[in-house]
Enzyme design. Structure first.
Site, PDB file in Angstrom:
ATOM      1  N   ARG A 141      -1.103 -47.118 -10.288  1.00 19.72           N
ATOM      2  CA  ARG A 141      -1.048 -47.962  -9.083  1.00 19.72           C
ATOM      3  C   ARG A 141      -1.935 -49.167  -9.352  1.00 19.72           C
ATOM      4  NH1 ARG A 141      -1.185 -42.570  -6.520  1.00 19.72           N
ATOM      5  NH2 ARG A 141       0.460 -42.426  -4.957  1.00 19.72           N
ATOM      6  N   GLY A 146      -8.481  -7.660   4.925  1.00 15.67           N
ATOM      7  CA  GLY A 146      -9.178  -7.746   6.210  1.00 15.67           C
ATOM      8  C   GLY A 146      -8.303  -8.183   7.365  1.00 15.67           C
ATOM      9  N   THR A 206       8.010 -39.514  -3.631  1.00 22.90           N
ATOM     10  CA  THR A 206       8.294 -38.594  -2.522  1.00 22.90           C
ATOM     11  C   THR A 206       7.289 -38.684  -1.383  1.00 22.90           C
ATOM     12  OG1 THR A 206       7.327 -36.933  -3.964  1.00 22.90           O
ATOM     13  CG2 THR A 206       9.729 -36.913  -3.729  1.00 22.90           C
ATOM     14  N   SER A 226      11.925 -43.255 -10.618  1.00 20.26           N
ATOM     15  CA  SER A 226      10.816 -42.344 -10.338  1.00 20.26           C
ATOM     16  C   SER A 226      10.787 -42.119  -8.830  1.00 20.26           C
ATOM     17  CB  SER A 226       9.494 -42.955 -10.812  1.00 20.26           C
ATOM     18  OG  SER A 226       8.448 -42.086 -10.473  1.00 20.26           O
ATOM     19  N   MET A 261      -5.486  -6.751   8.700  1.00 15.43           N
ATOM     20  CA  MET A 261      -4.970  -5.755   9.603  1.00 15.43           C
ATOM     21  C   MET A 261      -6.031  -4.674   9.826  1.00 15.43           C
ATOM     22  SD  MET A 261      -2.130  -7.302   9.720  1.00 15.43           S
ATOM     23  CE  MET A 261      -0.960  -6.245  10.486  1.00 15.43           C
ATOM     24  N   LYS A 307       0.833  -1.201   0.000  1.00 19.57           N
ATOM     25  CA  LYS A 307       0.000   0.000   0.000  1.00 19.57           C
ATOM     26  C   LYS A 307       0.873   1.259   0.000  1.00 19.57           C
ATOM     27  CE  LYS A 307      -3.827  -0.684   2.251  1.00 19.57           C
ATOM     28  NZ  LYS A 307      -4.589  -0.967   3.473  1.00 19.57           N
ATOM     29  N   TYR A 317      10.619 -35.504 -16.140  1.00 20.63           N
ATOM     30  CA  TYR A 317       9.187 -35.239 -16.030  1.00 20.63           C
ATOM     31  C   TYR A 317       8.732 -35.182 -14.577  1.00 20.63           C
ATOM     32  CZ  TYR A 317       8.580 -40.200 -14.980  1.00 20.63           C
ATOM     33  OH  TYR A 317       8.647 -41.429 -14.391  1.00 20.63           O
ATOM     34  N   GLU A 364      12.114 -44.416  -3.236  1.00 23.32           N
ATOM     35  CA  GLU A 364      11.223 -43.906  -2.192  1.00 23.32           C
ATOM     36  C   GLU A 364      11.655 -44.330  -0.794  1.00 23.32           C
ATOM     37  OE1 GLU A 364       7.237 -45.385  -2.808  1.00 23.32           O
ATOM     38  OE2 GLU A 364       7.970 -47.294  -3.594  1.00 23.32           O
ATOM     39  N   ARG A 419      -4.022  -1.183  -6.217  1.00 19.20           N
ATOM     40  CA  ARG A 419      -3.187  -2.391  -6.079  1.00 19.20           C
ATOM     41  C   ARG A 419      -3.573  -3.338  -7.198  1.00 19.20           C
ATOM     42  NH1 ARG A 419      -6.227  -4.338  -0.580  1.00 19.20           N
ATOM     43  NH2 ARG A 419      -8.285  -4.479  -1.487  1.00 19.20           N
ATOM     44  N   CYS A 444       6.749 -39.092  -8.872  1.00 20.89           N
ATOM     45  CA  CYS A 444       5.337 -39.453  -8.942  1.00 20.89           C
ATOM     46  C   CYS A 444       4.643 -39.316  -7.587  1.00 20.89           C
ATOM     47  CB  CYS A 444       5.149 -40.848  -9.516  1.00 20.89           C
ATOM     48  SG  CYS A 444       5.897 -42.131  -8.513  1.00 20.89           S
ATOM     49  N   ARG A 493      -3.520   3.039   8.700  1.00 22.65           N
ATOM     50  CA  ARG A 493      -3.793   1.706   8.151  1.00 22.65           C
ATOM     51  C   ARG A 493      -2.522   0.868   8.140  1.00 22.65           C
ATOM     52  NH1 ARG A 493      -8.377   2.950   4.298  1.00 22.65           N
ATOM     53  NH2 ARG A 493      -8.222   5.187   4.152  1.00 22.65           N
ATOM     54  N   HIS A 533     -16.377  -7.968   2.283  1.00 28.90           N
ATOM     55  CA  HIS A 533     -15.356  -8.877   2.795  1.00 28.90           C
ATOM     56  C   HIS A 533     -15.515 -10.278   2.212  1.00 28.90           C
ATOM     57  CE1 HIS A 533     -13.697 -11.744   5.757  1.00 28.90           C
ATOM     58  NE2 HIS A 533     -12.697 -10.883   5.755  1.00 28.90           N
ATOM     59  N   ARG A 557       3.227 -49.592 -12.063  1.00 23.24           N
ATOM     60  CA  ARG A 557       3.920 -50.047 -10.868  1.00 23.24           C
ATOM     61  C   ARG A 557       3.330 -51.363 -10.376  1.00 23.24           C
ATOM     62  NH1 ARG A 557       3.505 -46.606  -5.572  1.00 23.24           N
ATOM     63  NH2 ARG A 557       1.482 -47.644  -5.506  1.00 23.24           N
TER      64      ARG A 557
HETATM   65  C1  PEP Z   1       5.131 -42.421  -3.226  1.00 21.57           C
HETATM   66  O1  PEP Z   1       5.447 -43.055  -2.235  1.00 21.57           O
HETATM   67  O2  PEP Z   1       5.507 -41.256  -3.426  1.00 21.57           O
HETATM   68  C2  PEP Z   1       4.242 -43.012  -4.237  1.00 21.57           C
HETATM   69  C3  PEP Z   1       3.952 -42.357  -5.345  1.00 21.57           C
HETATM   70  O3  PEP Z   1       3.684 -44.193  -3.951  1.00 21.57           O
HETATM   71  P1  PEP Z   1       2.430 -44.427  -2.987  1.00 21.57           P
HETATM   72  O4  PEP Z   1       1.873 -43.074  -2.689  1.00 21.57           O
HETATM   73  O5  PEP Z   1       1.514 -45.296  -3.730  1.00 21.57           O
HETATM   74  O6  PEP Z   1       3.070 -45.062  -1.824  1.00 21.57           O
HETATM   75 MG    MG Z   2       5.200 -45.218  -2.247  1.00 22.23          MG
END
Ligand code: PEP
Ligand code: MG
Length: 909
Positions: A596, A112, A801, A798, A114, A32, A885, A779, A376, A865, A103, A490, A652
């Site tokens: 899966r 909203g 995570t 792959s 502050m 602001k 990817y 993994e 803004r 994945c 302000r 609001h 998989r």
């Molecule tokens: C993972 O573990 O990231 C994964 C993609 O496999 P899942 O979620 O099926 O364990």
């Molecule tokens: Mg997994």
């Protein structure tokens, strides 16, 4: 310490077309403050004022109030003097008083969050001077009573968080209205307003134990400190956490000369947008009220009128009012004050051209003079965001890269979510309508209090109007409905920001919080009743209405195409069925990164065969059951390969522990015993045997395939046969067979050998071959640590995570819900690591795994994945790690495509 240097500038002045700061100083002056400075520099009429920097907020937290005030008093005094000179009035003067607003203004807009104090500088004597100066006693006393109320609530903490949303000042006003037999605030006489001021001050004395401050300087410091304190208020913390903004940012304080929109019928106030914030259409629009102050427009106590004539006609159509009557009773600003309108129109164009983005402006007309209070970049819906970016690109005012970077990738979600099924809508009973404040469709059960929004799985928050305290509940609810308010109230602004369906200003609704009822046209609806909202038309519908997929705009497609031009990292999808695969292809998925296979086993006839396989004690028995499953798996794979026609598909092998497939209910256990011609006890014993203490770390993933190789054999056969069958039909299938949960090279080798042997066998049987790969999930942390050894054997990696996060943090994926929200609330974690990849920790394993893998195989194909594959900041990380990817759920594919392009553009810059 640098922040305590006496010499640095802590107060930045602006006014009369000059300014100490500019728009580039957002971090220091807040959004602001930076914009107020910039507007002066480009010749926009802005009330003069000054900005106390965000750094001072941090200094305040270190030093406390007294030392802070001493530190900045000289600069603030000079800045007040500057305002006095420009406005020709004096702060605290009894004859010619200058009043100011105070302000907050953080570096990003926090609607909203502050608090604001207006009319600061008034007391029992100054109010008389103001009345004499403006020759408007009513206005002066009304300003004074508003000031005591706001200051009392915001600075002195008088507002009680009561369920009825009634603060003590409102209660006093209601009592007086009742006594006097009047309905509106505007019905108060001057004497009423004087009485209210007196009663308000008494209430303050009673509530706080102190007299209401009469010294304007004491008032000013109180307000400045209150703004700093509100940065650490619950609402602000919640909003910051929700958006991942660090607490060190602090807020700036803007002090500005007051200008008044409530000085009679030649005055007014409003909010406007340079383009339509809902659709993105290039249409100047907004709302205004004659003889009113800013908060009247947003509070929704009076229904505002439209700025442009075309806008008025639109809403009038909705309300079915005759044009002539509309022009008379609801004239647009364009019709009522053409000169002011033209000036405003010129400024809105100037501001949009200057900032090269849609602007959201606030203005006030004081006795025929137009003042722009703030501008803004306007909050907008996902649809508007896309349209404005593409339109601005076509207009030549931004580059392709800028157009892409303007997209808030997560917001695309809004465009991709279901809308009401048109057939279901035909049968729908519309009970009322309001303003289409935030588009989309929502269906859910009525709740009347924000803190009860989680009561139902899908809830619609129904309020007279919303306030910042309702933020959390609004976020939980599927949709928001308010009886009061306009398009800039609001509820409307916040819902639009959240991409949540919202209808505001539905005046026909009578809401009773005490009885928890909503009455429309004599019909009563209760808490828990289903209603549906169409945020795009403003229609409120009785009951539950089915939804269907949205249709995407041409601009969306253009933007998507553009994103592919700027990135080399592909976006695949996680899909377990041909239907999901088709949706993903429509969104531009360039392959499947994860199928899966276990999800295919849960359908009715399959689960039976699966259970027979699991419960069988002999290889022979298992093989018989697996033979039943084979054709089903094969046909699933055929469907998926066909949908992806020639694009790579990562399949998989079975991953979850077998215990997940067995029946846990007695009836089904009995049925299974009968079918398998064994006793119930035998079934129960087998189930008990499968039970594990830590299933997530137990008998799952490749450990299953290693102990029951016949499962891997069946799955490999189904994949290869499906690909061969498609080959016969002239369709290319490119299977990438993926082994889950590898922690050692030997595990990989064991399973890869089963897969390859099975493939060879099928090739021989069919006298034909296809290309296929055998790779692995990374993994388990150990897999990342020995990725070079695994890469020597595997065709691709792959990163899973989800499991990698689980095992790196040691947080159970299924139990983290119990403590992660508290961790985030307490600042132990800034975000949920299962949603946003932890780049610092888990990210290191991902980088190391990739680098180690590629040190052995430079062209090793690497992807992700886990759920992070569709989260923008994680996608950027994957790009910078050099992945080929990312793979995410079908509806997140467009988000990942944009995020991937943005990552590439940022990396080049
Ligand atoms: C993972 O573990 O990231 C994964 C993609 O496999 P899942 O979620 O099926 O364990
Ligand atoms: Mg997994």
């Amino acid at each position: 310490m640098d922040t305590l240097q006496e010499t640095k500038t802590r107060v930045f002045k602006f006014g009369d077309k000059t300014a100490d700061g500019n728009s580039k100083m957002k971090n220091l002056l807040g959004g602001k403050g930076a914009n107020l400075a910039e507007m002066n520099l480009i010749g926009i009429p802005v009330p003069p004022g000054f900005t106390i920097t965000t750094e001072v907020c941090t200094e305040y937290n270190l030093l406390g109030q007294e030392a802070l005030v001493n530190l900045i008093t000289p600069e603030v005094e000079k800045a007040i003097e500057n305002i006095e000179n420009i406005m020709g009035a004096k702060f605290g003067d009894k004859e010619n008083p200058l009043l100011v607003s105070v302000r907050s203004g953080a570096r990003v807009s926090m609607p909203g969050m502050m608090d604001t104090v207006l009319n600061l500088g008034l007391n029992d004597e100054v109010v008389l001077g103001l009345a004499a100066k403006t020759k408007n006693e009513r206005f002066a006393w009304d300003s004074y009573r508003r000031f005591i109320q706001m200051y009392g609530d915001v600075v002195l903490g008088m507002k009680q968080e009561s369920k009825d949303d009634i603060d003590p000042f409102e209660e006093i006003m209601e009592a007086l209205k009742h006594k006097r037999g009047i309905v509106l605030d505007t019905d108060f006489t001057v004497q009423d307003l004087k009485d209210l001021c007196y009663d308000f001050k008494n209430a303050v004395k009673k509530g706080t134990g102190h007299d209401f401050p009469t010294d304007p300087w004491e008032q000013l410091w109180g307000a400045v400190v209150a703004v700093f304190n509100s940065w650490n208020g619950n609402r602000a913390i919640y909003y910051r956490t929700m958006n991942g903004y660090p607490s060190e940012w602090g807020t700036a304080v803007n002090v500005q000369a007051m200008v008044y929109g409530n000085m009679g019928n030649n005055s007014g106030t409003g909010v406007c947008f340079t383009r339509d914030a809902g659709t993105g259409e290039n249409l100047f629009n907004g709302e205004y009220l004659i003889n009113a102050q800013g908060e009247d427009v947003v509070a929704g106590t009076r229904t505002p009128q439209q700025i442009t004539k075309i806008g008025s006609i639109r809403w009038a159509e909705l309300a079915k009012i005759e044009e002539e009557e509309r022009a008379k009773n609801y004239p647009s600003l364009e019709e009522l004050m053409p000169t002011i309108y033209n000036e405003l129109n010129e400024y809105q164009q100037k501001l949009e051209d200057h900032y090269r983005d849609m602007q959201d402006m606030e203005f006030t007309i004081q006795d025929g003079k137009l003042w722009i209070l703030q501008t803004r970049n306007g909050k907008r819906t996902g649809a508007a965001m896309v349209k404005i970016a593409v339109d601005k690109l076509k207009e030549g005012s931004i580059t392709e890269e800028e157009a892409l970077l303007r997209i808030e990738a997560n917001k695309l979600d809004e465009l991709l979510h279901p809308v009401f099924d048109t057939k279901a809508l035909k049968r729908a009973h519309v009970i009322a309508h309001g303003l289409p404040a935030s588009p989309g469709a929502a269906t859910g059960q009525i709740v009347f209090f924000a803190d009860e929004a989680a009561k139902f799985k899908s809830s619609i928050l129904v309020r007279i109007e919303t306030s910042p305290e309702d933020l959390e509940g609004m976020n939980i609810a599927k949709g928001i409905l308010t009886a009061r308010g306009g398009m800039t109230s609001h509820a409307a602004v916040v819902a639009r920001g959240m991409g949540k369906c919202c209808i505001s200003g539905a005046g026909a609704l009578q809401i009773n919080y005490k009885t928890r009822t909503l009455t429309v046209d004599g019909h009563e609806y209760h808490e828990g009743d289903w209603i549906s909202l169409n945020g795009s038309t403003g229609y409120i519908i009785e009951g539950k209405v089915a939804t269907s997929e949205p249709e995407l705009s041409g601009e969306f497609a253009e933007l998507m195409k553009l994103s592919d031009k700027y990135t080399t990292m592909k976006v695949r999808t996680n899909a377990d069925s041909p239907k999901d695969a088709k949706v993903a292809v429509k969104f531009g998925a360039q392959g499947i990164g994860l199928t899966r296979t276990e999800h295919m086993f849960f359908e009715a006839d399959r689960i039976k065969a699966m259970r027979e396989m699991i419960l069988s004690d002999t290889i022979k028995g298992r093989k018989i059951a697996l033979e039943e499953l084979l054709p089903m798996q094969r046909s699933d794979f055929e469907g998926i390969f066909e949908a992806m026609a020639g694009l790579p598909v990562t399949v998989r092998l079975l991953d979850p522990p077998l215990h997940e497939f067995v029946p846990h209910v007695l009836v089904t256990q009995r049925e299974l015993a009968e079918e398998m011609h064994i006793s119930l006890e035998q079934v129960k014993a087998k189930i008990a045997e499968l039970e594990e203490f830590n299933p997530m770390l137990g008998h799952r993933g490749c450990r299953l395939g290693i102990t029951y190789p016949e499962i891997t054999e069946m799955q490999a056969r189904a994949i290869i046969e499906a690909a061969l069958n498609l080959k016969e039909k002239g369709i290319v299938a490119v299977p990438e067979i993926m082994i889950p949960l590898i922690g050692t090279v030997a595990e990989f080798e064991n399973q890869a050998a089963v897969i390859r042997a099975t493939a060879d066998k099928v090739f021989e049987e069919r006298n034909d071959t296809i290309e296929y790969l055998v790779g692995t999930m990374i993994e388990i942390p150990r897999a990342a640590l020995i990725a070079d050894l695994i890469a020597a054997k595997a065709d691709f990696f792959s990163f899973g995570t989800n499991d990698l996060t689980q095992m790196t943090f040691g947080y159970s994926r299924d139990d983290a819900g119990k403590f992660l929200p508290i961790y985030i609330e307490k600042g132990i974690l800034t975000s949920d690591p299962f949603e946003v990849l932890d780049q610092q920790g888990v990210g290191q394993l991902v980088k190391m795994g990739t680098n180690k893998g590629r040190s052995v195989k430079p062209n090793l194909k690497v992807g992700i994945c886990g759920e992070h594959g569709g989260e923008p900041s994680s996608v950027e990380f994957c790009y910078n790690t050099g992945m080929n990817y990312v793979s995410c759920s079908p509806f997140r594919v467009p988000i990942a495509r944009i995020a991937s392009a943005q990552a590439a553009i940022k990396a080049k810059a």
